[in-house]
Design a protein around this motif. Structure first.
Motif, mmCIF file in Angstrom:
data_model
loop_
_atom_site.group_PDB
_atom_site.id
_atom_site.type_symbol
_atom_site.label_atom_id
_atom_site.label_comp_id
_atom_site.label_asym_id
_atom_site.label_seq_id
_atom_site.Cartn_x
_atom_site.Cartn_y
_atom_site.Cartn_z
ATOM 1 N N LEU A 182 0.825 -1.199 0.000
ATOM 2 C CA LEU A 182 0.000 0.000 0.000
ATOM 3 C C LEU A 182 0.864 1.255 0.000
ATOM 4 O O LEU A 182 2.026 1.227 0.409
ATOM 5 N N GLY A 183 0.277 2.370 -0.446
ATOM 6 C CA GLY A 183 0.932 3.659 -0.302
ATOM 7 C C GLY A 183 1.047 4.025 1.166
ATOM 8 O O GLY A 183 0.394 3.426 2.025
ATOM 9 N N LYS A 184 1.855 5.033 1.474
ATOM 10 C CA LYS A 184 2.143 5.364 2.867
ATOM 11 C C LYS A 184 0.883 5.721 3.648
ATOM 12 O O LYS A 184 0.674 5.249 4.760
ATOM 13 N N ARG A 185 0.030 6.568 3.097
ATOM 14 C CA ARG A 185 -1.174 6.973 3.817
ATOM 15 C C ARG A 185 -2.120 5.789 3.994
ATOM 16 O O ARG A 185 -2.680 5.570 5.077
ATOM 17 N N GLU A 186 -2.304 5.006 2.910
ATOM 18 C CA GLU A 186 -3.194 3.855 2.992
ATOM 19 C C GLU A 186 -2.638 2.806 3.951
ATOM 20 O O GLU A 186 -3.392 2.169 4.697
ATOM 21 N N ALA A 187 -1.319 2.615 3.940
ATOM 22 C CA ALA A 187 -0.696 1.645 4.848
ATOM 23 C C ALA A 187 -0.890 2.056 6.302
ATOM 24 O O ALA A 187 -1.156 1.212 7.171
ATOM 25 N N ALA A 188 -0.769 3.355 6.585
ATOM 26 C CA ALA A 188 -0.961 3.837 7.958
ATOM 27 C C ALA A 188 -2.405 3.655 8.392
ATOM 28 O O ALA A 188 -2.674 3.240 9.535
ATOM 29 N N ASP A 189 -3.357 3.945 7.508
ATOM 30 C CA ASP A 189 -4.774 3.781 7.845
ATOM 31 C C ASP A 189 -5.111 2.310 8.085
ATOM 32 O O ASP A 189 -5.839 1.967 9.024
ATOM 33 N N ASP A 190 -4.570 1.434 7.230
ATOM 34 C CA ASP A 190 -4.804 -0.002 7.380
ATOM 35 C C ASP A 190 -4.184 -0.515 8.677
ATOM 36 O O ASP A 190 -4.791 -1.307 9.412
ATOM 37 N N LEU A 191 -2.974 -0.058 8.979
ATOM 38 C CA LEU A 191 -2.291 -0.460 10.207
ATOM 39 C C LEU A 191 -3.067 0.002 11.431
ATOM 40 O O LEU A 191 -3.217 -0.746 12.411
ATOM 41 N N LYS A 192 -3.570 1.213 11.388
ATOM 42 C CA LYS A 192 -4.363 1.744 12.497
ATOM 43 C C LYS A 192 -5.592 0.884 12.747
ATOM 44 O O LYS A 192 -5.911 0.556 13.902
ATOM 45 N N GLN A 193 -6.279 0.490 11.694
ATOM 46 C CA GLN A 193 -7.498 -0.296 11.856
ATOM 47 C C GLN A 193 -7.200 -1.683 12.403
ATOM 48 O O GLN A 193 -7.911 -2.174 13.299
ATOM 49 N N ARG A 194 -6.147 -2.323 11.903
ATOM 50 C CA ARG A 194 -5.817 -3.666 12.392
ATOM 51 C C ARG A 194 -5.366 -3.639 13.855
ATOM 52 O O ARG A 194 -5.688 -4.533 14.631
ATOM 53 N N CYS A 195 -4.625 -2.593 14.233
ATOM 54 C CA CYS A 195 -4.226 -2.465 15.638
ATOM 55 C C CYS A 195 -5.439 -2.231 16.530
ATOM 56 O O CYS A 195 -5.556 -2.826 17.611
ATOM 57 N N PHE A 196 -6.341 -1.356 16.080
ATOM 58 C CA PHE A 196 -7.530 -1.086 16.879
ATOM 59 C C PHE A 196 -8.349 -2.361 17.058
ATOM 60 O O PHE A 196 -8.808 -2.669 18.167
ATOM 61 N N ASP A 197 -8.541 -3.116 15.977
ATOM 62 C CA ASP A 197 -9.338 -4.345 16.058
ATOM 63 C C ASP A 197 -8.722 -5.334 17.035
ATOM 64 O O ASP A 197 -9.420 -5.924 17.867
ATOM 65 N N ALA A 198 -7.398 -5.533 16.944
ATOM 66 C CA ALA A 198 -6.734 -6.486 17.826
ATOM 67 C C ALA A 198 -6.832 -6.060 19.287
ATOM 68 O O ALA A 198 -7.107 -6.870 20.178
ATOM 69 N N MET A 199 -6.626 -4.767 19.554
ATOM 70 C CA MET A 199 -6.672 -4.267 20.924
ATOM 71 C C MET A 199 -8.098 -4.243 21.460
ATOM 72 O O MET A 199 -8.342 -4.543 22.633
ATOM 73 N N ASP A 200 -9.047 -3.884 20.610
ATOM 74 C CA ASP A 200 -10.433 -3.777 21.061
ATOM 75 C C ASP A 200 -10.998 -5.133 21.449
ATOM 76 O O ASP A 200 -11.667 -5.268 22.471
ATOM 77 N N ILE A 201 -10.716 -6.149 20.650
ATOM 78 C CA ILE A 201 -11.198 -7.486 20.984
ATOM 79 C C ILE A 201 -10.564 -7.974 22.277
ATOM 80 O O ILE A 201 -11.224 -8.556 23.138
ATOM 81 N N ARG A 202 -9.272 -7.692 22.449
ATOM 82 C CA ARG A 202 -8.603 -8.133 23.678
ATOM 83 C C ARG A 202 -9.125 -7.379 24.890
ATOM 84 O O ARG A 202 -9.161 -7.914 25.998
ATOM 85 N N ASN A 203 -9.549 -6.147 24.696
ATOM 86 C CA ASN A 203 -10.054 -5.330 25.796
ATOM 87 C C ASN A 203 -11.469 -5.734 26.194
ATOM 88 O O ASN A 203 -11.838 -5.622 27.359
ATOM 89 N N ARG A 204 -12.272 -6.237 25.239
ATOM 90 C CA ARG A 204 -13.691 -6.473 25.506
ATOM 91 C C ARG A 204 -14.029 -7.903 25.853
ATOM 92 O O ARG A 204 -15.156 -8.184 26.226
ATOM 93 N N THR A 205 -13.092 -8.815 25.709
ATOM 94 C CA THR A 205 -13.422 -10.215 25.896
ATOM 95 C C THR A 205 -12.549 -10.868 26.943
ATOM 96 O O THR A 205 -11.492 -10.376 27.298
ATOM 97 N N LEU A 206 -13.014 -12.026 27.375
ATOM 98 C CA LEU A 206 -12.231 -12.857 28.283
ATOM 99 C C LEU A 206 -11.795 -14.121 27.557
ATOM 100 O O LEU A 206 -11.862 -15.219 28.090
ATOM 101 N N VAL A 207 -11.369 -13.963 26.312
ATOM 102 C CA VAL A 207 -10.901 -15.088 25.522
ATOM 103 C C VAL A 207 -9.641 -15.662 26.162
ATOM 104 O O VAL A 207 -8.772 -14.912 26.590
ATOM 105 N N PRO A 208 -9.517 -16.981 26.248
ATOM 106 C CA PRO A 208 -8.292 -17.562 26.802
ATOM 107 C C PRO A 208 -7.053 -17.046 26.082
ATOM 108 O O PRO A 208 -7.075 -16.784 24.879
ATOM 109 N N VAL A 209 -5.952 -16.921 26.822
ATOM 110 C CA VAL A 209 -4.737 -16.318 26.278
ATOM 111 C C VAL A 209 -4.247 -17.048 25.037
ATOM 112 O O VAL A 209 -3.826 -16.435 24.061
ATOM 113 N N VAL A 210 -4.303 -18.379 25.031
ATOM 114 C CA VAL A 210 -3.816 -19.148 23.878
ATOM 115 C C VAL A 210 -4.615 -18.800 22.636
ATOM 116 O O VAL A 210 -4.063 -18.592 21.553
#
Length: 286
Positions: A226-254
């Protein structure tokens, strides 16, 4: 980026909900020494961090029931630097990040206002805090210096939510700076999320507020297709998704580690049948 940095600094100053006494004057000047790579500053940083970390590891454990999970994910960085990100819910959550990455040089991008606080301003500078400038002509210097620091193997901590919101349970929307810095420096994002848990055991005797756990997720890479701006936007969304799911759930660590590894890879490297969000049954987070 410079204009956005200035606007971000002004917005964060305006939105602050936590204030300390700031009687001193401070303004980031052109040519400010952000990296402090000289022998004396580097040695002072290392020695002071050892001393402070010993105190903080005890204090955070007693005061917040603090613990760290997923610290082994730091090994996935190897010798590479990273842009670390974390939700911002406590005035001392920077100490929690520091304890998680204690063996690495780390810089914290923080408000200029924190450099107007007597005594504190000297302490945070020695520990690696760097001011977020108001003026656009100095913001390029900041991001260039932090990009060099990451490329040299250091970590640069940015709170993508911006201002602190005490004990906020939900993950707030992210700003762009951390992700553009990661793309600019060619470094991964190392996401961390502080989750709140109900006091148990001895903590029930004296704690009314939740205990805190910092969870270190595997590093997440930008998509090189991706271009720099698109890569940053995509990276932001994937980080948010990963952190948000970990913050909202009690999924086992594994199971959560397996999920986080999927977010590490850019979408272009995944099979066409892959979806970016994996559903887990949501459980109430106390």
């Amino acid at each position: 980026m410079e204009q956005q940095t200035r606007q971000t600094a002004e917005a964060e100053e305006a939105e602050r909900v936590f204030h300390m006494w700031e009687p001193l004057r401070f303004e980031t000047v052109e040519g400010y020494d952000y990296q402090r790579k000289g022998l004396l500053p580097s040695t002072g940083n290392a020695l002071l961090r050892i001393f402070v970390d010993l105190i903080l590891s005890v204090f955070d454990k007693i005061a917040f029931g603090f613990r760290i999970e997923g610290q082994e994910n730091l090994k996935l960085l190897g010798e590479r630097g990273a842009v670390t990100i974390c939700n911002h819910l406590h005035p001392l959550d920077c100490s929690m990040v520091d304890l998680a990455v204690r063996r690495r040089r780390i810089y914290y991008i923080t408000l200029e206002a924190n450099f107007r606080i007597p005594v504190i301003r000297h302490l945070i500078r020695i520990l690696g805090a760097v001011p977020l400038p108001h003026k656009s002509h100095t913001s390029r210097e900041l991001f260039d210096a932090m990009a060099r620091a990451v490329q040299d193997g250091a970590c640069v901590q940015i709170y993508p939510e911006g201002v602190m919101m005490p004990y906020c349970r939900k993950l707030r929307s992210f700003r762009n700076g951390a992700f553009r810095l990661a793309v600019k420096s060619g470094a991964p994002i190392l996401p961390m999320v502080i989750v709140q848990r109900k006091p148990s055991g001895i903590y029930r005797l004296y704690k009314n507020k939740p205990c805190l756990t910092l969870k270190v997720l595997p590093p997440i890479e930008a998509d090189p297709s991706l271009g720099k701006r698109e890569a940053a936007d995509d990276l932001k969304q994937r980080c948010f998704d990963a952190m948000d799911i970990r913050n909202r759930t009690l999924v086992p660590v594994v199971e959560m580690d397996a999920l986080a590894r999927k977010f590490r890879r850019p979408p272009s490297s995944l099979s066409p049948t892959h979806t970016s969000v994996v559903e887990f049954p949501m459980q109430h987070q106390q």
